[in-house]
Design an enzyme around this catalytic site. Sequence first.
Site, PDB file in Angstrom:
ATOM      1  N   GLY A 158     -95.656 -30.525   2.772  1.00 16.80           N
ATOM      2  CA  GLY A 158     -94.395 -30.317   2.082  1.00 16.80           C
ATOM      3  C   GLY A 158     -93.264 -31.078   2.747  1.00 16.80           C
ATOM      4  O   GLY A 158     -93.398 -31.560   3.884  1.00 16.80           O
ATOM      5  N   GLY A 177     -88.076 -29.022   6.149  1.00 17.30           N
ATOM      6  CA  GLY A 177     -87.180 -27.893   5.922  1.00 17.30           C
ATOM      7  C   GLY A 177     -87.676 -26.861   4.945  1.00 17.30           C
ATOM      8  O   GLY A 177     -86.941 -25.916   4.634  1.00 17.30           O
ATOM      9  N   GLY A 223     -90.230 -24.789   5.371  1.00 17.18           N
ATOM     10  CA  GLY A 223     -90.741 -23.594   6.019  1.00 17.18           C
ATOM     11  C   GLY A 223     -92.192 -23.660   6.433  1.00 17.18           C
ATOM     12  O   GLY A 223     -92.835 -22.611   6.543  1.00 17.18           O
ATOM     13  N   LYS A 224     -92.728 -24.833   6.710  1.00 15.62           N
ATOM     14  CA  LYS A 224     -94.137 -24.934   7.116  1.00 15.62           C
ATOM     15  C   LYS A 224     -94.348 -24.286   8.491  1.00 15.62           C
ATOM     16  O   LYS A 224     -95.273 -23.491   8.674  1.00 15.62           O
ATOM     17  CB  LYS A 224     -94.557 -26.404   7.132  1.00 15.62           C
ATOM     18  CG  LYS A 224     -94.451 -27.098   5.778  1.00 15.62           C
ATOM     19  CD  LYS A 224     -94.940 -28.521   5.854  1.00 15.62           C
ATOM     20  CE  LYS A 224     -94.053 -29.394   6.715  1.00 15.62           C
ATOM     21  NZ  LYS A 224     -92.674 -29.514   6.194  1.00 15.62           N
ATOM     22  N   THR A 225     -93.506 -24.634   9.447  1.00 16.63           N
ATOM     23  CA  THR A 225     -93.648 -24.036  10.775  1.00 16.63           C
ATOM     24  C   THR A 225     -93.345 -22.546  10.745  1.00 16.63           C
ATOM     25  O   THR A 225     -93.967 -21.757  11.467  1.00 16.63           O
ATOM     26  CB  THR A 225     -92.711 -24.757  11.768  1.00 16.63           C
ATOM     27  OG1 THR A 225     -92.983 -26.167  11.736  1.00 16.63           O
ATOM     28  CG2 THR A 225     -92.924 -24.254  13.175  1.00 16.63           C
ATOM     29  N   HIS A 270     -60.491 -38.356 -13.602  1.00 12.85           N
ATOM     30  CA  HIS A 270     -61.909 -38.699 -13.444  1.00 12.85           C
ATOM     31  C   HIS A 270     -62.770 -37.437 -13.466  1.00 12.85           C
ATOM     32  O   HIS A 270     -63.747 -37.344 -14.223  1.00 12.85           O
ATOM     33  CB  HIS A 270     -62.112 -39.457 -12.125  1.00 12.85           C
ATOM     34  CG  HIS A 270     -63.515 -39.915 -11.896  1.00 12.85           C
ATOM     35  ND1 HIS A 270     -63.916 -41.213 -12.110  1.00 12.85           N
ATOM     36  CD2 HIS A 270     -64.624 -39.256 -11.490  1.00 12.85           C
ATOM     37  CE1 HIS A 270     -65.209 -41.338 -11.841  1.00 12.85           C
ATOM     38  NE2 HIS A 270     -65.659 -40.145 -11.447  1.00 12.85           N
ATOM     39  N   GLU A 271     -62.407 -36.447 -12.640  1.00  9.77           N
ATOM     40  CA  GLU A 271     -63.185 -35.213 -12.592  1.00  9.77           C
ATOM     41  C   GLU A 271     -63.045 -34.417 -13.885  1.00  9.77           C
ATOM     42  O   GLU A 271     -64.004 -33.772 -14.334  1.00  9.77           O
ATOM     43  CB  GLU A 271     -62.756 -34.360 -11.392  1.00  9.77           C
ATOM     44  CG  GLU A 271     -62.942 -35.031 -10.044  1.00  9.77           C
ATOM     45  CD  GLU A 271     -64.383 -35.428  -9.786  1.00  9.77           C
ATOM     46  OE1 GLU A 271     -65.293 -34.768 -10.325  1.00  9.77           O
ATOM     47  OE2 GLU A 271     -64.600 -36.409  -9.064  1.00  9.77           O
ATOM     48  N   HIS A 304     -65.566 -35.714 -16.365  1.00 11.32           N
ATOM     49  CA  HIS A 304     -66.897 -35.126 -16.160  1.00 11.32           C
ATOM     50  C   HIS A 304     -66.971 -33.725 -16.755  1.00 11.32           C
ATOM     51  O   HIS A 304     -67.934 -33.369 -17.442  1.00 11.32           O
ATOM     52  CB  HIS A 304     -67.210 -35.041 -14.661  1.00 11.32           C
ATOM     53  CG  HIS A 304     -67.522 -36.362 -14.035  1.00 11.32           C
ATOM     54  ND1 HIS A 304     -68.407 -37.253 -14.570  1.00 11.32           N
ATOM     55  CD2 HIS A 304     -67.060 -36.930 -12.880  1.00 11.32           C
ATOM     56  CE1 HIS A 304     -68.493 -38.321 -13.787  1.00 11.32           C
ATOM     57  NE2 HIS A 304     -67.668 -38.144 -12.751  1.00 11.32           N
ATOM     58  N   ASP A 346     -71.450 -42.588  -9.935  1.00 14.74           N
ATOM     59  CA  ASP A 346     -71.834 -42.223 -11.305  1.00 14.74           C
ATOM     60  C   ASP A 346     -72.604 -43.357 -11.984  1.00 14.74           C
ATOM     61  O   ASP A 346     -73.618 -43.125 -12.661  1.00 14.74           O
ATOM     62  CB  ASP A 346     -70.584 -41.885 -12.118  1.00 14.74           C
ATOM     63  CG  ASP A 346     -69.803 -40.738 -11.501  1.00 14.74           C
ATOM     64  OD1 ASP A 346     -70.450 -39.872 -10.897  1.00 14.74           O
ATOM     65  OD2 ASP A 346     -68.568 -40.724 -11.608  1.00 14.74           O
TER      66      ASP A 346
END
Length: 694
Positions: free
Chosen positions: A231, A234, A236-238, A453-454, A457, A530
């Site tokens: 995987g 980060g 969660g394997k360990t 601009h925002e 969106h 974008d």
Amino acid sequence: MNGDDKNRDKNPKKKWVPPGGSPGQQKPSRSMALWVMVIILFFLAFLLFNSSKEREWPIDYSQFIAEIDNGNIASVKIKGLEVRGKLVNPITIPTGGDGTTITSFKTILPAEDSQLAERIWASNPDTQIEAEYPGSSVWVKALATALPLIALLVLWVILMRNMQSGGNKAFSFGKSKAKMMDNNMPRVTFDDVAGADEAKGELQEVIEFLKDPKKFQKLGGRIPKGVILLGPPGTGKTLLARAVAGEAAVPFFSMSGSDFVEMFVGVGASRVRDLFDKGKKHAPCILFIDELDAVGRHRGAGLGGGHDEREQTLNQLLVEMDGFVTNEGVILLAATNRPDVLDPALLRPGRFDRRVIVDMPDVRGRLGILKVHTRNVPMADDVDLEILARGTPGMSGADLANLVNEAALLAARRDKDNVYMEEFEESKDKVFLGPERKSRVFKEDTRRMTAYHEAGHAVVGSCLENADPLHKVTIISRGRAGGLTSFLTDDDNYYYQSKDYLLDMITMALGGRVAEELVIGRIGSGAYGDIKTASDIARKMVTQWGMSEKLGPIAFGNKEEQIFLGRELSTHRDYSEQTAQEIDSEVKAIISSCYEKARSVLTEHKNQLQSVAEALLERETLDGEDVKILLSDGTLPPVKKKPEEKKTEPEPPAEEPPAVNETDDTVKPEPGPTDLFEDVDPEESPPAEKKDDV
């Protein structure tokens, strides 16, 4: 859960042996370093004692008698037939060249002379004469001669014992560095792991096999020899491996793949043998190797050819897992995020019988992970973990743990007793984009362009049928992003995406650029992210997903990768130049069509675009409900005043920030695309893009 404690009580034959506590293992009474130090100090003292003495030069008996007659003897020490002494005046003896001037001498008498003392006193009454009985001198001399040899022999015996006993002693290179988990270490169980239910089920079956093998063996089943966790970083394997150690009632040895590598040849293979020898002594048991790719890389591949030492280690691992002699009751558990570089012989059934995929968590998985990490965090009533889970697509378990920690630190910095939703939202933005850039001063024209601009969106995304629901829009600068527009996904559609959804994603991404051009009449470099996102989606629609009506369901381009580099170096063009032109034409047609659709939406809702932009300039941040009110031509409620935060450190004078920022980018902007307009929004990226990156 206390399953391991219960099983230990039920099975008295199985002993949980802590590291260093096995019956056959004895600890040395003294450390190797202490012995070496004592021997070194002994030799230094011996050399210092001898160097402090003046050298005694041998002279013949006739010369000795002549110096007695001349009265040149200052002192003598008689021990049997050996005489040592000092002269009153130095003499020169022939030693080659011009000779050597001496004051100390030694000589051997031809026979015992009882009148020697009277003869010396007769010439020089002031001479000091000392006599020593020679009875014990032979033993003392023999002991002094043999003492260095005895010391070397003792040192050799100690070194040999330490080489055979293992541990962290000198020359124990061939011993493995595996650590056994015991009851003194922090215990992790499956209750502490969320978002990986399928992986937990696979590992739970292995644990049950170790606890009750007859349950499976009566139906002809055999215990898996190896389980590998695959995987992205980060996920969660360990942590899963630590949970297995906490749940299993059997010994658990853990080590890293890099622990096999050493500067000496043959150490890696020796440590593999020693690791499995330990496993046989404590069978049934589990051996865990983290970062397996450090030792299990493909043999005979790479730009520089193979590496004999690494291949010896891998060959020994292959033999121990499934060779001529089998290791019953020893299960090898491994984890890696690079399965593509592992040797095929390592992954075949019989060695790693089971592959457990630990992928990025979905919405339910992220919700479970947030619940686990917020157990000990006092949260306010307004915290909605489900909204946080929906607003963090593509985040791993480690990212979510960091998000919760950042929120707790932010609330503590503000001297709050609980963590509020406000802190979680700010923490999420900080993890995605970075901290707020409060020290940077923007021109009013820049803020206005960023707001439109925002707003573009937000308006386009809210009006499209297949786009995700709007969550928040802000013009607060973070990292390299001048603003952020985030959407909440209804589900994690990593594996299936419709063409309509992808087209709406492209349209929404181009909404900011269209708003700048439509309202302000000029365009800036803020749409860089974008445009890149829209172009990547459109090209994949044509070349990978077969969504072009003109070219049809055909995949174009084969990736060429090096096994050790692990990254795409080039794309092999398996199509003609004419097809390449058609691909470019189709990509351009998709982008142009979505651009015109965004222009049409914003032209129709120009008044709402104006309202959202003005509200952003006033409040800087709007949530999804605020945007809905503005799109329906409503009026926003008054802004709630935030309670003043307690300051633990004195603030700098109010005049200093403007004085510093007057020489910043507001006066002399940086060359190239400015950071102000860069609208980098990870949450706007389609799930397919995240899937490819993983």
